[in-house]
Design a protein around this motif. Structure first.
Motif, PDB file in Angstrom:
ATOM      1  N   ASP A  45     -42.166  -7.704 -16.318  1.00  0.00           N
ATOM      2  CA  ASP A  45     -41.173  -7.265 -15.334  1.00  0.00           C
ATOM      3  C   ASP A  45     -40.004  -6.572 -16.032  1.00  0.00           C
ATOM      4  O   ASP A  45     -39.410  -7.122 -16.965  1.00  0.00           O
ATOM      5  N   THR A  80     -39.402  -5.037  -7.657  1.00  0.00           N
ATOM      6  CA  THR A  80     -40.504  -5.806  -8.237  1.00  0.00           C
ATOM      7  C   THR A  80     -41.684  -6.012  -7.299  1.00  0.00           C
ATOM      8  O   THR A  80     -42.825  -5.671  -7.642  1.00  0.00           O
ATOM      9  N   ASP A 211     -36.915  -8.743 -17.407  1.00  0.00           N
ATOM     10  CA  ASP A 211     -36.147  -8.343 -16.219  1.00  0.00           C
ATOM     11  C   ASP A 211     -34.892  -9.197 -16.076  1.00  0.00           C
ATOM     12  O   ASP A 211     -33.805  -8.677 -15.796  1.00  0.00           O
ATOM     13  N   HIS A 215     -31.141  -7.623 -16.179  1.00  0.00           N
ATOM     14  CA  HIS A 215     -30.124  -7.749 -15.123  1.00  0.00           C
ATOM     15  C   HIS A 215     -28.828  -8.323 -15.696  1.00  0.00           C
ATOM     16  O   HIS A 215     -27.741  -7.862 -15.384  1.00  0.00           O
ATOM     17  N   HIS A 257     -41.090  -1.487 -13.141  1.00  0.00           N
ATOM     18  CA  HIS A 257     -39.986  -0.525 -13.053  1.00  0.00           C
ATOM     19  C   HIS A 257     -39.181  -0.632 -14.335  1.00  0.00           C
ATOM     20  O   HIS A 257     -39.389  -1.556 -15.127  1.00  0.00           O
ATOM     21  N   HIS A 358     -32.204  -2.043 -10.777  1.00  0.00           N
ATOM     22  CA  HIS A 358     -33.299  -1.104 -10.509  1.00  0.00           C
ATOM     23  C   HIS A 358     -33.515  -1.046  -9.016  1.00  0.00           C
ATOM     24  O   HIS A 358     -33.061  -1.939  -8.295  1.00  0.00           O
TER      25      HIS A 358
HETATM   26 ZN   LIG Z   1     -35.391  -7.152 -11.377  1.00  0.00          ZN
END
Ligand SMILES: [Zn+2]
Length: 420
Positions: A45, A80, A211, A215, A257, A358
Protein backbone atom coordinates in the motif's frame (compact mmCIF):
# COMPACT_ATOMS: atom_id res chain seq x y z
CA UNK A 1 24.92 -36.21 3.63
CA UNK A 2 21.85 -38.31 2.92
CA UNK A 3 20.50 -36.55 -0.14
CA UNK A 4 22.38 -38.51 -2.84
CA UNK A 5 21.20 -41.82 -1.34
CA UNK A 6 17.63 -40.61 -1.30
CA UNK A 7 17.97 -39.43 -4.88
CA UNK A 8 19.14 -42.84 -6.04
CA UNK A 9 16.22 -44.49 -4.25
CA UNK A 10 13.68 -42.09 -5.77
CA UNK A 11 15.18 -42.35 -9.22
CA UNK A 12 14.98 -46.13 -9.00
CA UNK A 13 11.34 -46.05 -7.93
CA UNK A 14 10.28 -43.74 -10.72
CA UNK A 15 12.03 -45.82 -13.34
CA UNK A 16 14.47 -43.07 -14.29
CA UNK A 17 17.99 -43.83 -15.35
CA UNK A 18 20.01 -44.32 -12.20
CA UNK A 19 23.18 -42.30 -12.35
CA UNK A 20 26.35 -44.01 -11.33
CA UNK A 21 27.60 -43.11 -7.90
CA UNK A 22 30.61 -41.43 -9.47
CA UNK A 23 28.38 -38.69 -10.83
CA UNK A 24 28.34 -35.52 -8.73
CA UNK A 25 25.35 -35.38 -6.37
CA UNK A 26 22.36 -33.47 -7.75
CA UNK A 27 21.23 -30.22 -6.14
CA UNK A 28 18.86 -30.70 -3.21
CA UNK A 29 15.93 -29.43 -5.25
CA UNK A 30 16.19 -32.43 -7.57
CA UNK A 31 15.16 -34.82 -4.83
CA UNK A 32 12.06 -32.91 -3.81
CA UNK A 33 8.69 -33.27 -5.48
CA UNK A 34 8.63 -31.22 -8.69
CA UNK A 35 6.26 -28.44 -7.73
CA UNK A 36 4.34 -26.22 -10.11
CA UNK A 37 5.05 -22.52 -9.55
CA UNK A 38 2.73 -20.70 -7.18
CA UNK A 39 1.60 -17.20 -8.17
CA UNK A 40 1.82 -14.73 -5.30
CA UNK A 41 0.22 -11.30 -5.64
CA UNK A 42 1.84 -8.93 -3.14
CA UNK A 43 0.15 -5.59 -2.37
CA UNK A 44 2.36 -2.84 -0.92
CA UNK A 45 0.00 0.00 0.00
CA UNK A 46 1.28 3.46 -0.94
CA UNK A 47 4.59 2.34 -2.51
CA UNK A 48 5.88 4.73 -5.15
CA UNK A 49 8.00 3.51 -8.10
CA UNK A 50 10.90 5.70 -6.92
CA UNK A 51 11.16 3.61 -3.72
CA UNK A 52 12.61 0.85 -5.90
CA UNK A 53 16.32 1.34 -5.29
CA UNK A 54 18.98 -1.06 -3.98
CA UNK A 55 19.52 1.12 -0.90
CA UNK A 56 15.84 1.19 0.09
CA UNK A 57 14.49 -2.07 -1.29
CA UNK A 58 17.36 -4.48 -2.07
CA UNK A 59 15.21 -7.59 -2.47
CA UNK A 60 12.68 -5.95 -4.77
CA UNK A 61 15.53 -4.34 -6.73
CA UNK A 62 17.02 -7.80 -7.31
CA UNK A 63 13.58 -9.14 -8.29
CA UNK A 64 13.30 -6.28 -10.80
CA UNK A 65 16.80 -6.91 -12.17
CA UNK A 66 15.92 -10.58 -12.71
CA UNK A 67 12.35 -9.85 -13.79
CA UNK A 68 10.24 -6.91 -14.93
CA UNK A 69 9.36 -3.54 -13.41
CA UNK A 70 7.37 -0.46 -14.35
CA UNK A 71 5.68 2.67 -13.14
CA UNK A 72 2.02 1.62 -12.99
CA UNK A 73 -0.81 4.11 -13.40
CA UNK A 74 -3.56 3.75 -10.80
CA UNK A 75 -7.22 4.32 -11.58
CA UNK A 76 -9.18 7.33 -10.35
CA UNK A 77 -9.76 7.92 -7.48
CA UNK A 78 -6.22 7.13 -6.30
CA UNK A 79 -7.48 5.59 -3.05
CA UNK A 80 -6.76 2.18 -1.56
CA UNK A 81 -10.01 0.24 -1.83
CA UNK A 82 -10.92 1.42 -5.35
CA UNK A 83 -7.45 0.53 -6.66
CA UNK A 84 -6.77 -2.76 -4.91
CA UNK A 85 -10.26 -3.81 -6.07
CA UNK A 86 -9.44 -2.73 -9.65
CA UNK A 87 -6.22 -4.75 -9.47
CA UNK A 88 -8.21 -7.77 -8.21
CA UNK A 89 -11.08 -7.45 -10.70
CA UNK A 90 -9.66 -5.90 -13.88
CA UNK A 91 -12.25 -3.13 -14.04
CA UNK A 92 -12.00 0.53 -13.07
CA UNK A 93 -13.71 1.86 -9.93
CA UNK A 94 -16.48 3.52 -11.92
CA UNK A 95 -17.42 0.05 -13.24
CA UNK A 96 -16.53 -2.12 -10.23
CA UNK A 97 -18.77 -0.08 -7.93
CA UNK A 98 -16.01 0.58 -5.37
CA UNK A 99 -15.90 4.27 -6.31
CA UNK A 100 -14.32 5.52 -3.07
CA UNK A 101 -13.19 4.56 0.42
CA UNK A 102 -16.51 6.09 1.52
CA UNK A 103 -19.64 6.18 -0.63
CA UNK A 104 -23.40 5.95 -0.66
CA UNK A 105 -25.93 4.11 -2.82
CA UNK A 106 -29.54 5.21 -3.34
CA UNK A 107 -30.52 1.54 -3.12
CA UNK A 108 -29.35 1.55 0.51
CA UNK A 109 -30.68 4.84 1.90
CA UNK A 110 -29.07 5.90 5.17
CA UNK A 111 -26.07 3.56 4.76
CA UNK A 112 -22.50 4.66 4.06
CA UNK A 113 -19.85 2.29 2.68
CA UNK A 114 -16.63 2.47 4.68
CA UNK A 115 -13.45 0.37 4.63
CA UNK A 116 -15.14 -1.89 7.22
CA UNK A 117 -18.09 -2.74 4.95
CA UNK A 118 -18.10 -6.43 4.08
CA UNK A 119 -21.71 -6.59 2.89
CA UNK A 120 -21.40 -8.20 -0.57
CA UNK A 121 -24.02 -5.73 -1.83
CA UNK A 122 -21.22 -3.20 -2.29
CA UNK A 123 -18.80 -5.62 -3.95
CA UNK A 124 -20.80 -7.99 -6.14
CA UNK A 125 -20.48 -6.16 -9.48
CA UNK A 126 -16.94 -7.31 -10.33
CA UNK A 127 -15.46 -10.74 -9.58
CA UNK A 128 -12.04 -10.87 -7.88
CA UNK A 129 -9.21 -12.95 -9.32
CA UNK A 130 -9.14 -15.42 -6.40
CA UNK A 131 -12.70 -16.54 -7.23
CA UNK A 132 -12.08 -16.58 -10.99
CA UNK A 133 -9.10 -18.80 -10.15
CA UNK A 134 -11.13 -21.14 -7.93
CA UNK A 135 -13.72 -21.50 -10.71
CA UNK A 136 -10.90 -22.46 -13.05
CA UNK A 137 -9.69 -25.16 -10.64
CA UNK A 138 -6.87 -23.09 -9.12
CA UNK A 139 -6.97 -23.28 -5.33
CA UNK A 140 -6.51 -19.80 -3.86
CA UNK A 141 -5.67 -18.24 -0.52
CA UNK A 142 -5.79 -14.61 0.62
CA UNK A 143 -3.71 -13.34 3.51
CA UNK A 144 -5.37 -9.94 3.41
CA UNK A 145 -6.50 -7.94 0.39
CA UNK A 146 -9.18 -5.28 0.34
CA UNK A 147 -12.40 -7.15 -0.45
CA UNK A 148 -11.01 -10.61 0.33
CA UNK A 149 -13.10 -10.87 3.50
CA UNK A 150 -16.30 -10.29 1.56
CA UNK A 151 -18.56 -13.32 0.98
CA UNK A 152 -18.58 -12.40 -2.69
CA UNK A 153 -21.80 -13.02 -4.61
CA UNK A 154 -23.70 -13.40 -1.36
CA UNK A 155 -27.10 -11.81 -0.93
CA UNK A 156 -29.51 -10.84 1.78
CA UNK A 157 -28.89 -9.66 5.28
CA UNK A 158 -26.04 -11.13 7.26
CA UNK A 159 -27.00 -14.05 9.50
CA UNK A 160 -24.15 -14.09 12.02
CA UNK A 161 -21.93 -12.63 9.32
CA UNK A 162 -23.01 -15.19 6.70
CA UNK A 163 -24.57 -14.02 3.44
CA UNK A 164 -26.50 -16.60 1.41
CA UNK A 165 -24.42 -18.01 -1.44
CA UNK A 166 -21.31 -15.94 -0.61
CA UNK A 167 -17.83 -17.25 -1.43
CA UNK A 168 -14.24 -16.59 -0.30
CA UNK A 169 -10.95 -18.05 -1.44
CA UNK A 170 -10.42 -21.61 -0.09
CA UNK A 171 -8.24 -20.09 2.63
CA UNK A 172 -8.58 -16.52 3.87
CA UNK A 173 -7.95 -14.39 6.93
CA UNK A 174 -9.92 -11.49 8.40
CA UNK A 175 -7.80 -8.32 8.26
CA UNK A 176 -5.89 -7.56 11.44
CA UNK A 177 -3.42 -4.70 11.29
CA UNK A 178 -1.63 -6.04 14.40
CA UNK A 179 -0.38 -9.05 12.43
CA UNK A 180 3.14 -8.06 11.43
CA UNK A 181 4.64 -8.29 7.96
CA UNK A 182 6.80 -11.19 9.18
CA UNK A 183 3.75 -13.05 10.51
CA UNK A 184 1.98 -12.52 7.20
CA UNK A 185 4.91 -14.17 5.43
CA UNK A 186 4.78 -17.04 7.95
CA UNK A 187 1.10 -17.53 7.15
CA UNK A 188 1.75 -17.76 3.40
CA UNK A 189 4.60 -20.22 3.91
CA UNK A 190 2.44 -22.38 6.19
CA UNK A 191 -0.12 -22.71 3.40
CA UNK A 192 2.59 -23.66 0.92
CA UNK A 193 3.95 -26.41 3.20
CA UNK A 194 0.74 -28.35 2.72
CA UNK A 195 0.45 -31.44 0.52
CA UNK A 196 -0.39 -30.75 -3.11
CA UNK A 197 -4.12 -31.46 -2.70
CA UNK A 198 -4.66 -28.55 -0.29
CA UNK A 199 -1.77 -26.29 -1.23
CA UNK A 200 -2.85 -23.00 -2.86
CA UNK A 201 -1.58 -22.20 -6.35
CA UNK A 202 -2.59 -18.55 -6.12
CA UNK A 203 -1.98 -16.45 -3.01
CA UNK A 204 -2.44 -12.79 -2.09
CA UNK A 205 -0.63 -11.01 0.72
CA UNK A 206 -0.95 -7.34 1.66
CA UNK A 207 1.34 -4.94 3.55
CA UNK A 208 0.06 -1.60 4.86
CA UNK A 209 3.22 -0.23 6.57
CA UNK A 210 4.46 2.02 3.75
CA UNK A 211 1.11 3.81 3.39
CA UNK A 212 0.80 4.38 7.14
CA UNK A 213 4.30 5.91 7.30
CA UNK A 214 3.68 7.91 4.12
CA UNK A 215 0.57 9.51 5.61
CA UNK A 216 2.34 10.29 8.89
CA UNK A 217 5.69 11.51 7.56
CA UNK A 218 5.27 12.19 3.84
CA UNK A 219 6.65 10.54 0.70
CA UNK A 220 10.39 9.98 0.76
CA UNK A 221 10.69 10.76 4.51
CA UNK A 222 13.26 8.63 6.35
CA UNK A 223 10.46 6.89 8.30
CA UNK A 224 8.58 6.09 5.08
CA UNK A 225 11.68 4.70 3.39
CA UNK A 226 12.41 2.66 6.54
CA UNK A 227 8.90 1.17 6.28
CA UNK A 228 9.64 0.28 2.65
CA UNK A 229 12.86 -1.40 3.76
CA UNK A 230 10.94 -3.43 6.38
CA UNK A 231 8.38 -4.62 3.82
CA UNK A 232 11.21 -5.37 1.39
CA UNK A 233 12.89 -7.49 4.09
CA UNK A 234 9.66 -9.44 4.63
CA UNK A 235 9.45 -10.09 0.87
CA UNK A 236 13.11 -11.16 0.93
CA UNK A 237 12.33 -13.63 3.69
CA UNK A 238 9.37 -14.93 1.70
CA UNK A 239 11.74 -15.55 -1.23
CA UNK A 240 14.25 -17.41 0.97
CA UNK A 241 11.54 -19.55 2.61
CA UNK A 242 10.07 -20.42 -0.80
CA UNK A 243 13.50 -21.44 -1.99
CA UNK A 244 14.08 -23.57 1.13
CA UNK A 245 10.74 -25.28 0.48
CA UNK A 246 11.75 -25.99 -3.11
CA UNK A 247 8.65 -24.06 -4.14
CA UNK A 248 9.08 -22.13 -7.40
CA UNK A 249 7.08 -18.89 -7.41
CA UNK A 250 6.07 -16.04 -9.63
CA UNK A 251 5.86 -12.88 -7.53
CA UNK A 252 3.72 -9.96 -8.72
CA UNK A 253 4.30 -6.93 -6.48
CA UNK A 254 1.88 -4.01 -6.89
CA UNK A 255 1.00 -0.77 -5.14
CA UNK A 256 -2.43 0.82 -5.20
CA UNK A 257 -1.26 4.43 -5.55
CA UNK A 258 1.63 6.78 -4.72
CA UNK A 259 1.82 9.56 -2.12
CA UNK A 260 2.13 13.36 -2.27
CA UNK A 261 3.37 15.80 0.38
CA UNK A 262 0.73 18.02 1.99
CA UNK A 263 1.04 21.19 4.14
CA UNK A 264 -1.00 23.56 6.30
CA UNK A 265 -0.75 26.39 3.75
CA UNK A 266 -2.23 24.19 1.03
CA UNK A 267 -5.71 23.61 2.46
CA UNK A 268 -8.99 24.61 0.77
CA UNK A 269 -11.75 25.10 3.38
CA UNK A 270 -14.93 23.92 1.67
CA UNK A 271 -17.16 26.12 3.83
CA UNK A 272 -15.74 29.14 2.00
CA UNK A 273 -16.69 27.64 -1.37
CA UNK A 274 -20.34 26.62 -1.01
CA UNK A 275 -23.20 28.09 1.09
CA UNK A 276 -23.76 26.51 4.49
CA UNK A 277 -26.67 24.08 4.43
CA UNK A 278 -26.39 23.42 0.67
CA UNK A 279 -24.18 20.32 0.80
CA UNK A 280 -22.96 17.19 2.56
CA UNK A 281 -19.34 16.02 2.25
CA UNK A 282 -19.02 12.23 1.78
CA UNK A 283 -15.23 12.34 1.43
CA UNK A 284 -12.67 15.13 1.79
CA UNK A 285 -8.91 15.32 1.22
CA UNK A 286 -7.27 15.34 -2.22
CA UNK A 287 -10.80 15.29 -3.63
CA UNK A 288 -14.21 16.03 -2.18
CA UNK A 289 -17.27 13.90 -2.87
CA UNK A 290 -20.17 16.30 -2.48
CA UNK A 291 -23.93 15.73 -2.30
CA UNK A 292 -26.52 18.53 -2.33
CA UNK A 293 -28.92 18.90 0.56
CA UNK A 294 -32.58 18.43 -0.46
CA UNK A 295 -33.67 21.30 -2.71
CA UNK A 296 -30.15 22.75 -2.85
CA UNK A 297 -28.92 21.18 -6.12
CA UNK A 298 -29.08 24.45 -8.10
CA UNK A 299 -27.51 26.58 -5.35
CA UNK A 300 -24.66 24.12 -4.91
CA UNK A 301 -24.15 23.75 -8.66
CA UNK A 302 -23.95 27.54 -9.03
CA UNK A 303 -21.36 27.86 -6.25
CA UNK A 304 -19.21 25.05 -7.65
CA UNK A 305 -19.44 26.40 -11.20
CA UNK A 306 -17.36 29.43 -10.12
CA UNK A 307 -13.64 29.12 -10.94
CA UNK A 308 -11.79 27.86 -7.87
CA UNK A 309 -8.18 28.29 -6.81
CA UNK A 310 -6.17 25.07 -6.64
CA UNK A 311 -9.15 22.84 -7.38
CA UNK A 312 -11.72 22.06 -10.01
CA UNK A 313 -15.33 20.99 -9.42
CA UNK A 314 -17.70 19.20 -11.79
CA UNK A 315 -21.20 17.75 -11.71
CA UNK A 316 -20.71 14.00 -12.12
CA UNK A 317 -21.81 14.06 -15.77
CA UNK A 318 -19.06 16.58 -16.59
CA UNK A 319 -16.06 14.91 -14.92
CA UNK A 320 -13.27 14.90 -17.56
CA UNK A 321 -13.36 11.74 -19.66
CA UNK A 322 -9.71 10.94 -18.91
CA UNK A 323 -10.60 10.23 -15.26
CA UNK A 324 -13.09 7.53 -16.38
CA UNK A 325 -15.32 8.42 -13.45
CA UNK A 326 -18.86 9.57 -12.85
CA UNK A 327 -21.19 7.11 -14.61
CA UNK A 328 -21.63 4.83 -11.60
CA UNK A 329 -24.74 5.61 -9.54
CA UNK A 330 -22.48 5.60 -6.45
CA UNK A 331 -20.21 8.34 -7.83
CA UNK A 332 -20.98 11.56 -5.95
CA UNK A 333 -23.25 14.21 -7.52
CA UNK A 334 -20.33 16.66 -7.53
CA UNK A 335 -16.59 15.95 -7.58
CA UNK A 336 -14.04 18.56 -6.54
CA UNK A 337 -10.43 17.61 -7.30
CA UNK A 338 -7.54 19.49 -5.68
CA UNK A 339 -4.22 20.24 -7.35
CA UNK A 340 -1.49 17.86 -6.30
CA UNK A 341 -0.38 18.59 -2.73
CA UNK A 342 -3.54 20.56 -1.86
CA UNK A 343 -6.20 19.28 0.52
CA UNK A 344 -9.93 19.99 0.58
CA UNK A 345 -11.17 20.19 4.19
CA UNK A 346 -14.63 20.91 5.64
CA UNK A 347 -13.27 24.03 7.39
CA UNK A 348 -9.94 25.83 7.83
CA UNK A 349 -7.48 23.58 9.66
CA UNK A 350 -7.10 24.06 13.41
CA UNK A 351 -4.03 21.82 13.61
CA UNK A 352 -0.95 21.65 11.39
CA UNK A 353 -1.37 19.61 8.21
CA UNK A 354 1.74 17.49 7.58
CA UNK A 355 2.76 14.22 5.98
CA UNK A 356 1.26 12.77 2.83
CA UNK A 357 -2.00 12.05 1.03
CA UNK A 358 -3.34 10.38 -2.10
CA UNK A 359 -6.56 10.52 -4.08
CA UNK A 360 -5.41 13.03 -6.72
CA UNK A 361 -5.58 12.84 -10.51
CA UNK A 362 -4.37 9.37 -11.48
CA UNK A 363 -2.07 10.88 -14.13
CA UNK A 364 -0.12 12.91 -11.52
CA UNK A 365 3.51 11.71 -11.28
CA UNK A 366 3.27 11.55 -7.45
CA UNK A 367 0.30 9.15 -7.68
CA UNK A 368 2.06 6.49 -9.79
CA UNK A 369 2.42 3.04 -8.24
CA UNK A 370 5.19 0.48 -7.87
CA UNK A 371 5.14 -2.65 -10.06
CA UNK A 372 7.77 -5.40 -9.89
CA UNK A 373 7.37 -9.03 -10.97
CA UNK A 374 9.70 -11.96 -11.28
CA UNK A 375 9.86 -15.73 -11.46
CA UNK A 376 9.94 -18.38 -14.16
CA UNK A 377 6.99 -16.85 -16.05
CA UNK A 378 8.62 -13.45 -16.52
CA UNK A 379 11.18 -11.98 -18.84
CA UNK A 380 14.42 -10.97 -17.23
CA UNK A 381 15.78 -7.48 -16.69
CA UNK A 382 13.02 -5.65 -18.56
CA UNK A 383 11.75 -2.18 -17.67
CA UNK A 384 8.28 -2.02 -19.15
CA UNK A 385 6.65 1.17 -20.44
CA UNK A 386 4.10 2.56 -17.96
CA UNK A 387 0.76 0.74 -18.01
CA UNK A 388 -2.61 1.02 -16.24
CA UNK A 389 -3.49 -1.14 -13.27
CA UNK A 390 -6.47 -2.68 -15.09
CA UNK A 391 -3.75 -4.85 -16.72
CA UNK A 392 -2.94 -6.87 -13.58
CA UNK A 393 -6.06 -9.07 -13.49
CA UNK A 394 -5.66 -10.13 -17.16
CA UNK A 395 -1.95 -10.80 -16.50
CA UNK A 396 -2.85 -13.06 -13.56
CA UNK A 397 -5.50 -14.88 -15.63
CA UNK A 398 -2.88 -15.67 -18.22
CA UNK A 399 -0.38 -16.85 -15.59
CA UNK A 400 -3.01 -19.09 -13.97
CA UNK A 401 -4.14 -20.58 -17.29
CA UNK A 402 -7.60 -18.99 -17.15
CA UNK A 403 -9.32 -17.85 -20.36
CA UNK A 404 -9.22 -14.14 -21.20
CA UNK A 405 -12.35 -12.22 -20.21
CA UNK A 406 -13.30 -9.64 -22.88
CA UNK A 407 -15.82 -7.99 -20.54
CA UNK A 408 -12.98 -6.52 -18.48
CA UNK A 409 -11.39 -3.10 -19.06
CA UNK A 410 -8.45 -4.40 -21.14
CA UNK A 411 -4.83 -5.38 -20.56
CA UNK A 412 -2.83 -2.50 -22.09
CA UNK A 413 -0.80 -5.16 -23.95
CA UNK A 414 1.24 -5.52 -20.77
CA UNK A 415 1.12 -9.30 -20.32
CA UNK A 416 2.61 -9.85 -23.76
CA UNK A 417 5.56 -7.60 -22.92
CA UNK A 418 6.12 -8.99 -19.41
CA UNK A 419 5.75 -12.75 -19.80
CA UNK A 420 8.19 -15.14 -21.47
ZN1 LIG B 1 -3.45 5.65 2.30
Amino acid sequence: MRIPTLFVALAGLSGCVVHSEAVAPPPAAAVTEAKAPVTILIGVDGARPDYLSPAIAPNLSRLAADGVSASMQPSFPTKTFPNFWTIATGVRPDKSGIVGNRMEDAARPGETFTMDSDDPFWWNTAKPIWLAAEEGGVRSATLFWPGSEVAWGGTGKADHGVYAGGRHASDWQAFNQAITAEQRVDGVIDWLRRPAATRPRFVTVYFDDVDVAGHDHGPGAPETLAAMTRVDAAIGRLQRDLSALGQPANLVVVADHGMAAIATDRVIPFDRIAPAGSYRLIETGPYAAVEPMPGQQAALAAALAEPQQHMQCWPKAQVPARLRYGTNPRAPSFLCLAEIGWMIAPTAPTRPVTGGAHGYDNAAPDMQALFVAGGPAFRSGVTLPPFRNIAIHPLLRRMLGLPADPSLDGDDGMAGRALR
